[in-house]
Design a protein around this motif. Structure first.
Motif, PDB file in Angstrom:
ATOM      1  N   PHE A 186       0.818  -1.345   0.169  1.00 33.96           N
ATOM      2  CA  PHE A 186      -0.045  -0.069   0.059  1.00 33.96           C
ATOM      3  C   PHE A 186       1.007   1.336   0.136  1.00 33.96           C
ATOM      4  O   PHE A 186       0.502   2.465  -0.264  1.00 33.96           O
ATOM      5  CB  PHE A 186      -0.969  -0.195   1.163  1.00 33.96           C
ATOM      6  N   VAL A 187       2.163   1.197   0.284  1.00 33.69           N
ATOM      7  CA  VAL A 187       3.024   2.186   0.085  1.00 33.69           C
ATOM      8  C   VAL A 187       3.195   2.715  -1.330  1.00 33.69           C
ATOM      9  O   VAL A 187       3.584   1.886  -2.149  1.00 33.69           O
ATOM     10  CB  VAL A 187       4.503   1.967   0.580  1.00 33.69           C
ATOM     11  N   PRO A 188       3.044   4.050  -1.871  1.00 31.51           N
ATOM     12  CA  PRO A 188       2.833   4.338  -3.106  1.00 31.51           C
ATOM     13  C   PRO A 188       4.394   4.271  -3.619  1.00 31.51           C
ATOM     14  O   PRO A 188       5.220   4.523  -2.721  1.00 31.51           O
ATOM     15  CB  PRO A 188       2.677   6.083  -2.833  1.00 31.51           C
ATOM     16  N   LYS A 189       4.531   4.250  -4.972  1.00 35.52           N
ATOM     17  CA  LYS A 189       5.887   4.113  -5.434  1.00 35.52           C
ATOM     18  C   LYS A 189       6.672   5.392  -5.342  1.00 35.52           C
ATOM     19  O   LYS A 189       7.813   5.417  -5.508  1.00 35.52           O
ATOM     20  CB  LYS A 189       5.762   3.824  -7.122  1.00 35.52           C
ATOM     21  N   SER A 190       6.064   6.492  -5.223  1.00 36.78           N
ATOM     22  CA  SER A 190       6.729   7.809  -5.032  1.00 36.78           C
ATOM     23  C   SER A 190       7.510   7.774  -3.660  1.00 36.78           C
ATOM     24  O   SER A 190       8.253   8.764  -3.467  1.00 36.78           O
ATOM     25  CB  SER A 190       5.667   8.858  -5.005  1.00 36.78           C
ATOM     26  N   ILE A 191       7.331   6.965  -2.825  1.00 27.78           N
ATOM     27  CA  ILE A 191       7.812   6.988  -1.859  1.00 27.78           C
ATOM     28  C   ILE A 191       8.798   5.889  -1.727  1.00 27.78           C
ATOM     29  O   ILE A 191       8.623   4.757  -1.838  1.00 27.78           O
ATOM     30  CB  ILE A 191       6.962   6.745  -0.209  1.00 27.78           C
ATOM     31  N   PRO A 192      10.111   6.118  -1.522  1.00 33.02           N
ATOM     32  CA  PRO A 192      11.217   5.143  -1.731  1.00 33.02           C
ATOM     33  C   PRO A 192      11.254   4.065  -0.615  1.00 33.02           C
ATOM     34  O   PRO A 192      11.114   4.450   0.520  1.00 33.02           O
ATOM     35  CB  PRO A 192      12.488   6.030  -1.867  1.00 33.02           C
ATOM     36  N   LEU A 193      11.663   3.034  -0.753  1.00 31.07           N
ATOM     37  CA  LEU A 193      11.809   1.808   0.010  1.00 31.07           C
ATOM     38  C   LEU A 193      13.338   1.195  -0.134  1.00 31.07           C
ATOM     39  O   LEU A 193      13.395   1.102  -1.306  1.00 31.07           O
ATOM     40  CB  LEU A 193      10.775   0.711  -0.007  1.00 31.07           C
ATOM     41  N   PRO A 194      13.600   0.579   0.946  1.00 25.90           N
ATOM     42  CA  PRO A 194      14.878  -0.271   0.696  1.00 25.90           C
ATOM     43  C   PRO A 194      14.639  -1.238  -0.372  1.00 25.90           C
ATOM     44  O   PRO A 194      13.860  -1.960  -0.593  1.00 25.90           O
ATOM     45  CB  PRO A 194      15.102  -0.891   1.994  1.00 25.90           C
ATOM     46  N   GLY A 195      15.782  -1.507  -1.346  1.00 29.13           N
ATOM     47  CA  GLY A 195      15.588  -2.218  -2.490  1.00 29.13           C
ATOM     48  C   GLY A 195      15.101  -1.779  -3.664  1.00 29.13           C
ATOM     49  O   GLY A 195      15.428  -2.347  -4.664  1.00 29.13           O
ATOM     50  N   ASP A 196      14.492  -0.774  -3.772  1.00 29.60           N
ATOM     51  CA  ASP A 196      14.147  -0.140  -4.919  1.00 29.60           C
ATOM     52  C   ASP A 196      15.070   0.083  -6.029  1.00 29.60           C
ATOM     53  O   ASP A 196      14.974  -0.194  -7.157  1.00 29.60           O
ATOM     54  CB  ASP A 196      13.410   1.326  -4.648  1.00 29.60           C
ATOM     55  N   ARG A 197      16.470   0.615  -5.668  1.00 27.28           N
ATOM     56  CA  ARG A 197      17.263   0.953  -6.533  1.00 27.28           C
ATOM     57  C   ARG A 197      17.796  -0.502  -7.069  1.00 27.28           C
ATOM     58  O   ARG A 197      18.189  -0.771  -8.374  1.00 27.28           O
ATOM     59  CB  ARG A 197      18.544   1.696  -6.097  1.00 27.28           C
ATOM     60  N   ALA A 198      18.063  -1.331  -6.159  1.00 26.23           N
ATOM     61  CA  ALA A 198      18.668  -2.819  -6.668  1.00 26.23           C
ATOM     62  C   ALA A 198      17.422  -3.550  -7.421  1.00 26.23           C
ATOM     63  O   ALA A 198      17.925  -3.986  -8.522  1.00 26.23           O
ATOM     64  CB  ALA A 198      19.054  -3.654  -5.443  1.00 26.23           C
ATOM     65  N   PHE A 199      16.287  -3.282  -7.265  1.00 24.48           N
ATOM     66  CA  PHE A 199      15.270  -3.777  -8.013  1.00 24.48           C
ATOM     67  C   PHE A 199      15.115  -3.302  -9.408  1.00 24.48           C
ATOM     68  O   PHE A 199      15.140  -3.856 -10.387  1.00 24.48           O
ATOM     69  CB  PHE A 199      13.810  -3.488  -7.386  1.00 24.48           C
ATOM     70  N   ALA A 200      15.229  -1.838  -9.326  1.00 24.38           N
ATOM     71  CA  ALA A 200      15.218  -1.181 -10.769  1.00 24.38           C
ATOM     72  C   ALA A 200      16.626  -1.658 -11.649  1.00 24.38           C
ATOM     73  O   ALA A 200      16.449  -1.803 -12.882  1.00 24.38           O
ATOM     74  CB  ALA A 200      15.341   0.342 -10.686  1.00 24.38           C
ATOM     75  N   GLU A 201      17.405  -1.740 -11.157  1.00 19.88           N
ATOM     76  CA  GLU A 201      18.730  -2.300 -11.862  1.00 19.88           C
ATOM     77  C   GLU A 201      18.707  -3.604 -12.443  1.00 19.88           C
ATOM     78  O   GLU A 201      19.079  -3.934 -13.204  1.00 19.88           O
ATOM     79  CB  GLU A 201      20.137  -2.222 -11.038  1.00 19.88           C
ATOM     80  N   GLY A 202      18.357  -4.587 -11.483  1.00 14.00           N
ATOM     81  CA  GLY A 202      17.723  -6.158 -11.743  1.00 14.00           C
ATOM     82  C   GLY A 202      16.868  -5.953 -13.138  1.00 14.00           C
ATOM     83  O   GLY A 202      17.113  -6.839 -14.029  1.00 14.00           O
ATOM     84  N   LEU A 203      15.810  -5.184 -12.983  1.00 11.97           N
ATOM     85  CA  LEU A 203      14.579  -5.308 -13.998  1.00 11.97           C
ATOM     86  C   LEU A 203      15.323  -4.651 -15.274  1.00 11.97           C
ATOM     87  O   LEU A 203      15.063  -5.113 -16.319  1.00 11.97           O
ATOM     88  CB  LEU A 203      13.709  -4.603 -13.473  1.00 11.97           C
ATOM     89  N   ARG A 204      16.098  -3.771 -15.242  1.00 14.20           N
ATOM     90  CA  ARG A 204      16.800  -3.096 -16.609  1.00 14.20           C
ATOM     91  C   ARG A 204      17.660  -4.237 -17.176  1.00 14.20           C
ATOM     92  O   ARG A 204      17.452  -4.170 -18.367  1.00 14.20           O
ATOM     93  CB  ARG A 204      17.731  -1.982 -16.032  1.00 14.20           C
ATOM     94  N   VAL A 205      18.393  -4.822 -16.644  1.00 15.65           N
ATOM     95  CA  VAL A 205      19.151  -6.112 -17.257  1.00 15.65           C
ATOM     96  C   VAL A 205      18.256  -6.976 -17.608  1.00 15.65           C
ATOM     97  O   VAL A 205      18.566  -7.546 -18.463  1.00 15.65           O
ATOM     98  CB  VAL A 205      20.271  -6.624 -16.202  1.00 15.65           C
ATOM     99  N   MET A 206      17.402  -7.435 -16.962  1.00 15.11           N
ATOM    100  CA  MET A 206      16.409  -8.478 -17.444  1.00 15.11           C
ATOM    101  C   MET A 206      15.619  -8.015 -18.683  1.00 15.11           C
ATOM    102  O   MET A 206      15.497  -8.807 -19.694  1.00 15.11           O
ATOM    103  CB  MET A 206      15.206  -8.983 -16.411  1.00 15.11           C
ATOM    104  N   ASP A 207      15.169  -6.820 -18.674  1.00 16.48           N
ATOM    105  CA  ASP A 207      14.602  -6.394 -19.734  1.00 16.48           C
ATOM    106  C   ASP A 207      15.341  -6.225 -20.936  1.00 16.48           C
ATOM    107  O   ASP A 207      15.063  -6.674 -22.326  1.00 16.48           O
ATOM    108  CB  ASP A 207      13.911  -4.916 -19.409  1.00 16.48           C
ATOM    109  N   GLU A 208      16.766  -5.600 -20.936  1.00 10.95           N
ATOM    110  CA  GLU A 208      17.519  -5.464 -21.877  1.00 10.95           C
ATOM    111  C   GLU A 208      17.675  -6.917 -22.545  1.00 10.95           C
ATOM    112  O   GLU A 208      17.675  -7.179 -23.837  1.00 10.95           O
ATOM    113  CB  GLU A 208      18.669  -5.051 -21.437  1.00 10.95           C
TER     114      GLU A 208
END
Length: 450
Positions: A186-208
């Motif tokens: 229920f926490v909005p994406k606009s509020i950063p949480l631990p792990g968000d940056r690592a998640f974004a990097e992992g997703l970028r590599v998977m997508d590419e």
């Protein structure tokens, strides 16, 4: 049925325990409720928790069209998997219809030899640390074996080693970094949480990597029984309306659900066996008698009933999906408790499998629970490690075969022993239930003296 009230567990009584150890607290609540419908008053969310086999059957099967995979608790997963086999409604129906043939008995039989070959090759790599007496860290070792196997099922011979080497650590990053978003949906994406940056990097590599793979086979999907070929052929069908994103969504969903869950389950196997040397001895004797020093083959498995029972009991204590959120589309009642439209219901095999009213000695690891005689007398939804109803995991037979082959391959070559830990090994809550600390095994070659 008379109207009843759910057992209510208000935030002010549970918050301190939830903060310290959320999994232990939800286990406590489940034990107190003892199969009754419980309600967690978490302030921002007030979900029902359903554990009794009759109630689970109602949610997952009898009223599956009313209890759907949607709402707040599905938000993090939908953001990752999109409109795939892990979604709902027409999108789920389409993906299931296309993927179901990949998991038919005939297709699994054709894949099984490839799986066994990959497993034998991956397990063989453990010989060096075994000879040297060097302990291995369990989860990375199990993860490597699982990933090598799943790559065969997902991509056949269509993926390059360099691409696989990029995908594996990226998926590990996604699996570990999504935990906070999963626990706090229920926490909005606009509020950063631990792990968000690592998640974004992992997703970028998977997508590419996945989009590059789709592009390479855009006009010719080739042949094979793998999931990637099935998805590409479906996308290429005239008038399908399917695009690259749909292929990517399903590849990522199948990759995540078939690697993280299997790796975690096989990691828990070793502390379970360590606590039951009698089970280990019987298991090892069966493997040695049937397999000997041969590479494990799929046709070995039907002669290994105790291996199957051990895997089934492992999945009772640590099911591949520990919690299944659902949201009610319309008014109904569960065990007499009214449920309004829009309310969230949490179904958890992890909790059901630990109910004393359902299982005798539920916290004890005992493969004898899964003899054919006992299986016949059990409530269908007393044991549901892969979910149930229309959304039951379509890859469950592949998981069972993979886990049995891996366990058999390891025990046919080595005598594993768990390195003692300084503190108790407990589960850490997240998208999956990983151990709270690294575990290590010492492997002695099977022929070594005791």
């Amino acid at each position: 049925m008379p109207i009843r009230r759910a057992r209510n567990f208000p935030l002010y009584r549970t918050i301190s325990r939830f903060v310290r150890d959320p999994l232990r607290e939800i286990l406590r609540i489940s034990t107190v409720a003892d199969g009754e419908v419980a309600r967690l008053d978490l302030g921002a969310s007030r979900p029902y928790v359903v554990t009794h086999p009759d109630h689970v059957q109602q949610v997952l099967r009898k009223e599956s069209q009313n209890f759907v995979r949607d709402g707040t608790f599905w938000r993090p997963l939908h953001g990752l998997f999109g409109d795939s086999i892990m979604s709902e409604y027409d999108e789920w129906e389409l993906s299931k219809r296309i993927l179901q043939p990949v998991f038919s008995t005939k297709t699994i039989r054709s894949l099984s030899d490839h799986m066994a070959l990959a497993i034998n090759d991956a397990v063989r790599e453990l010989e060096a640390p075994a000879r040297e007496g060097r302990p291995i860290e369990v989860m990375p070792a199990m993860g490597r074996i699982v990933h090598d196997t799943v790559i065969k099922v997902l991509f056949g011979d269509k993926i390059r080693q360099a691409e696989a080497d990029r995908l594996i650590p990226a998926m590990e990053r996604l699996a570990t970094s999504i935990a906070f978003r999963f626990l706090l949906p229920f926490v909005p994406k606009s509020i950063p949480l631990p792990g968000d940056r690592a998640f974004a990097e992992g997703l970028r590599v998977m997508d590419e990597t996945l989009y590059e793979l789709v592009e390479r086979f855009r006009y010719d999907a080739g042949e094979g029984y793998d999931i990637f070929t099935a998805l590409c052929k479906a996308r290429m069908t005239e008038g399908s309306g399917l695009g690259d994103e749909w292929v990517r969504d399903n590849l990522l969903a199948m990759w995540a659900t078939s690697t993280e869950t299997t790796t975690v389950a096989l990691t828990w196997l070793w502390p379970m066996l360590d606590a039951r040397p009698d089970v280990t001895e019987r298991l090892t004797a069966e493997v040695r008698e049937v397999v000997g020093d041969e590479p494990v083959r799929p046709d070995h498995l039907w002669k290994l009933p105790y291996v199957r029972q051990v895997v089934q009991e492992l999945l009772r204590l640590y099911p591949v999906g520990w919690i299944f959120p659902r949201i009610s589309l319309g008014e109904t009642n569960i065990g007499g408790v009214p449920v309004k439209a829009g309310q969230t219901v949490l179904v958890s095999p992890f909790l059901t499998h630990r109910l004393e009213s359902v299982w005798e000695r539920p916290l004890e690891f005992d493969p004898e629970r899964f003899t054919p005689e006992r299986n016949r007398t059990r409530h269908r939804y007393a044991y549901y490690p892969f979910g149930g109803g229309p959304h039951q995991c379509i890859g469950r037979h592949v998981f069972n075969m993979e886990a049995e082959l891996i366990l058999t391959a390891i025990l046919s070559r080595f005598r594993p022993s768990l390195v003692p830990t300084d503190s108790p090994v407990e589960a850490r809550i997240g998208a999956t239930l990983r151990p709270n600390q690294p575990l290590h095994l010492t492997l002695r070659p099977a022929g070594a003296p005791r």
